[in-house]
Design an enzyme around this catalytic site. Structure first.
Site, PDB file in Angstrom:
ATOM      1  N   GLU A 252       0.891  -1.166   0.000  1.00 57.78           N
ATOM      2  CA  GLU A 252       0.000   0.000   0.000  1.00 57.78           C
ATOM      3  C   GLU A 252       0.926   1.212   0.000  1.00 57.78           C
ATOM      4  O   GLU A 252       1.437   1.599   1.038  1.00 57.78           O
ATOM      5  CB  GLU A 252      -0.898  -0.074   1.240  1.00 57.78           C
ATOM      6  N   CYS A 286      -2.487   8.950   2.579  1.00 58.10           N
ATOM      7  CA  CYS A 286      -2.144   8.465   1.232  1.00 58.10           C
ATOM      8  C   CYS A 286      -3.289   8.696   0.243  1.00 58.10           C
ATOM      9  O   CYS A 286      -3.047   8.816  -0.949  1.00 58.10           O
ATOM     10  CB  CYS A 286      -1.731   7.007   1.278  1.00 58.10           C
TER      11      CYS A 286
HETATM   12  P1  NAD Z   1      10.382   6.886   3.943  1.00 54.27           P
HETATM   13  O1  NAD Z   1      10.153   6.477   2.554  1.00 54.27           O
HETATM   14  O2  NAD Z   1      11.779   6.851   4.449  1.00 54.27           O
HETATM   15  O3  NAD Z   1       9.533   5.988   4.967  1.00 54.27           O
HETATM   16  C1  NAD Z   1       8.197   5.615   4.789  1.00 54.27           C
HETATM   17  C2  NAD Z   1       7.874   4.578   5.877  1.00 54.27           C
HETATM   18  O4  NAD Z   1       8.598   3.391   5.621  1.00 54.27           O
HETATM   19  C3  NAD Z   1       8.297   4.991   7.291  1.00 54.27           C
HETATM   20  O5  NAD Z   1       7.307   4.561   8.183  1.00 54.27           O
HETATM   21  C4  NAD Z   1       9.605   4.253   7.549  1.00 54.27           C
HETATM   22  O6  NAD Z   1       9.780   3.888   8.910  1.00 54.27           O
HETATM   23  C5  NAD Z   1       9.437   3.012   6.724  1.00 54.27           C
HETATM   24  N1  NAD Z   1      10.676   2.521   6.167  1.00 54.27           N
HETATM   25  C6  NAD Z   1      11.676   3.261   5.609  1.00 54.27           C
HETATM   26  N2  NAD Z   1      12.651   2.447   5.140  1.00 54.27           N
HETATM   27  C7  NAD Z   1      12.251   1.172   5.412  1.00 54.27           C
HETATM   28  C8  NAD Z   1      12.809  -0.100   5.173  1.00 54.27           C
HETATM   29  N3  NAD Z   1      13.974  -0.258   4.502  1.00 54.27           N
HETATM   30  N4  NAD Z   1      12.138  -1.192   5.598  1.00 54.27           N
HETATM   31  C9  NAD Z   1      10.949  -1.072   6.234  1.00 54.27           C
HETATM   32  N5  NAD Z   1      10.359   0.100   6.484  1.00 54.27           N
HETATM   33  C10 NAD Z   1      10.998   1.210   6.072  1.00 54.27           C
HETATM   34  O7  NAD Z   1       9.883   8.340   4.061  1.00 54.27           O
HETATM   35  P2  NAD Z   1       9.096   9.243   5.070  1.00 54.27           P
HETATM   36  O8  NAD Z   1       9.858  10.512   5.186  1.00 54.27           O
HETATM   37  O9  NAD Z   1       8.740   8.552   6.335  1.00 54.27           O
HETATM   38  O10 NAD Z   1       7.793   9.525   4.221  1.00 54.27           O
HETATM   39  C11 NAD Z   1       7.962  10.082   2.935  1.00 54.27           C
HETATM   40  C12 NAD Z   1       6.949   9.643   1.976  1.00 54.27           C
HETATM   41  O11 NAD Z   1       6.458   8.354   2.240  1.00 54.27           O
HETATM   42  C13 NAD Z   1       5.719  10.514   1.994  1.00 54.27           C
HETATM   43  O12 NAD Z   1       5.918  11.636   1.210  1.00 54.27           O
HETATM   44  C14 NAD Z   1       4.676   9.615   1.411  1.00 54.27           C
HETATM   45  O13 NAD Z   1       4.740   9.684   0.008  1.00 54.27           O
HETATM   46  C15 NAD Z   1       5.117   8.251   1.811  1.00 54.27           C
HETATM   47  N6  NAD Z   1       4.304   7.694   2.903  1.00 54.27           N
HETATM   48  C16 NAD Z   1       3.184   7.047   2.547  1.00 54.27           C
HETATM   49  C17 NAD Z   1       2.368   6.532   3.524  1.00 54.27           C
HETATM   50  C18 NAD Z   1       1.115   5.810   3.159  1.00 54.27           C
HETATM   51  O14 NAD Z   1       0.179   5.806   3.950  1.00 54.27           O
HETATM   52  N7  NAD Z   1       1.058   5.150   2.009  1.00 54.27           N
HETATM   53  C19 NAD Z   1       2.703   6.694   4.860  1.00 54.27           C
HETATM   54  C20 NAD Z   1       3.886   7.363   5.198  1.00 54.27           C
HETATM   55  C21 NAD Z   1       4.685   7.858   4.194  1.00 54.27           C
END
Ligand code: NAD
Length: 478
Positions: A252, A286
């Protein structure tokens, strides 16, 4: 200091709190930057222990009757409802959203547990008529196996509840790695499951360096299913790790929802719905309406009216009475908003309201409306995931659909119209996993939630959400 949840890992039925000598990290209050608590990280050995416990528990849980599983999920939901006031405070402290939104999210999380408790009792098979008498074809379902699931910081209770409830109801055991930035809500859910009598090893909660935890868990042979909610970039990485198994995945990922506002929309209702819905959870949703395309006959009036609504939104700590928008969940989001605004200004866009940080402490950013941008602006190409509302005009249905489909993400899309033709155009031609027509309310426990394209694959919620944790087995019996 307002009471925040006592944090811990939860492995094989035991809570493990932070202590000296253990790697840990601070959990910050986004409203003021203060430290709420210290979060322990799991060691490699503890992650191994969690996998072993999930495998042991699966042997029993898969044969536990759906009725018994249902009772445990229901009791957990009842305990969460009893603890509601504390849970809302914890969520607002760690994530920033106003208390009323936290209550809405916790209620939704409870309803998911209750719905999965019931739907788990209705995981039916099928009998397929055979080509000869005496030959039976039975289509059975079986739980996939231990699952590793990963959840983000924007819905700290809803996303863990979706994955835990569906997995457990289907007979899987689940290791949850929730966001290290909003861990308290996940701790509360596993505590409720523990108190409701869930056997050791069925649900576990770990924290650590996300990339290290996900690499170790997904590589473990006992893990058979991976579910992730978060960014497309991280989803790609986890899919590659899962492909080695290969292991089933549900992804997702990010959205970038188009909103088409046709000339025949119920105008007042549309403005009100969008002016409030866009800024829910400060836009960190999202399925948040992201790219606003308005019929050219309406755009000036619509922009003026949205600006008036936005000017009246009260921004402040989620704990303060009257706040309708709290801080952004982390400082990365504030920096991202500044990048979107700078790009909009550089391309000749007009910041109609907002565009700046709010106050001088915490991660506050003003609700913002931007007009005068073309499709190549960042706000129309990248997911903003924050409180910025960009508007652009369209002239024809063809143009509206083309603009809606101009990005690779395909999670949610919205249309506001009173005509069947426009509704059908949106319903059938907007390339997303979910479409809301005259409504933003597209997420319920009983309906599927998921995207297409760069927004991922598979659904959570609805019967589809349970199917994601079930394998199909054909038995032919002669
Ligand atoms: P990010 O891409 O670093 O992290 C997104 C999420 O994934 C965080 O909860 C983080 O803990 C987790 N994560 C990161 N690297 C991981 C890995 N290697 N293995 C497992 N989990 C991992 O970025 P961010 O700064 O937290 O968010 C940026 C972007 O992420 C937002 O702009 C948005 O587009 C997207 N996002 C989407 C949702 C959603 O509900 N689909 C939620 C949060 C963030």
């Amino acid at each position: 200091m307002t009471a925040y949840t006592t944090l811990g890992l939860y492995i094989d039925g035991r809570f493990i709190e932070a202590d000296e000598g253990r790697v840990s990290e601070p959990v910050l209050d986004p409203a003021n930057g203060g430290t709420l608590a210290t979060l322990p990280h799991a060691t490699r050995a503890e992650l191994e222990e969690a996998v072993a416990a999930a495998a042991r528990a699966f042997a029993r849980w898969r044969t536990t009757s759906p009725l018994e599983r249902s009772g445990i999920l229901r009791r957990a939901a009842a305990l969460l409802r009893e603890r509601m006031d504390r849970l809302c405070t914890t969520m607002t402290l760690e994530q920033g959203k106003p208390l009323a939104e936290a209550r809405g999210e916790w209620t939704h999380a409870c309803e998911i547990l209750e719905w999965c408790a019931e739907e788990g009792r209705r995981v039916y098979g099928r009998i397929v008529p055979s080509r000869s008498f005496g030959l039976e074809h039975l289509v059975l379902t079986e739980p996939v196996g231990p699952a590793a699931v990963f959840t983000p910081w924007n819905f700290p209770a809803l996303t863990p509840a979706r994955k835990l409830a569906a997995g457990l109801a289907a007979g899987c055991t689940v290791i949850l790695k929730a966001s290290e930035e909003t861990p308290g809500s996940a701790v509360e859910i596993v505590r409720a499951l523990h108190d409701a009598g869930l056997p050791a090893g069925c649900a576990q909660l770990v924290f650590g360096v996300p990339s290290e935890v996900s690499e170790q868990l997904i590589a473990a042979p006992a893990i058979r299913k991976v579910s992730f909610t978060g960014s497309t970039a991280v989803g790609r990485k986890l899919m590659k790790l899962a492909a080695e198994g290969p292991k089933r995945t549900t992804m997702e990922l990010g959205g970038n929802a188009p909103v088409l506002i046709f000339a025949d929309a119920d105008y007042d209702r549309t403005v009100k719905t969008l002016a409030t819905g866009k800024f829910r959870n400060a836009g960190q949703v999202c399925v948040s309406p992201a790219r606003f395309f308005v019929h050219e006959s309406l755009i000036d009036r619509f922009t003026d009216d949205i600006v008036r609504h936005v000017e009246a939104l009260q921004v402040g700590s989620g704990l303060a009475e009257g706040s309708v928008m709290g801080p952004l969940a982390n400082s990365r989001r504030v920096e991202a908003m500044e990048r979107f605004v700078a790009d909009a200004e550089a391309r000749g866009g007009t910041i109609r309201v907002g565009g700046l940080r709010h106050g001088n402490a915490g991660n506050f950013f003003r609700p913002t409306v931007v007009s005068g941008l073309e499709g190549d602006a960042l706000l129309f190409s990248e997911e903003c995931f924050g409180p910025i509302l960009p508007v652009a005009p369209f002239a024809t249905v063809e143009e509206a659909i083309a603009k809606a489909n101009a990005v690779a993400a395909g999670l949610a899309g919205y249309a506001f119209t009173s005509s069947i033709e426009n509704a059908q155009a949106a319903m059938h031609r907007v390339r997303t996993g979910m479409v809301g027509i005259n409504t933003l309310a597209i997420s319920t426990p009983e309906t599927p939630f998921g995207g297409v394209g760069e927004s991922g694959h598979g659904s959570e919620g609805g019967v589809e959400g349970l199917q994601a944790y079930l394998d199909t087995k054909l038995v032919s019996l002669a």
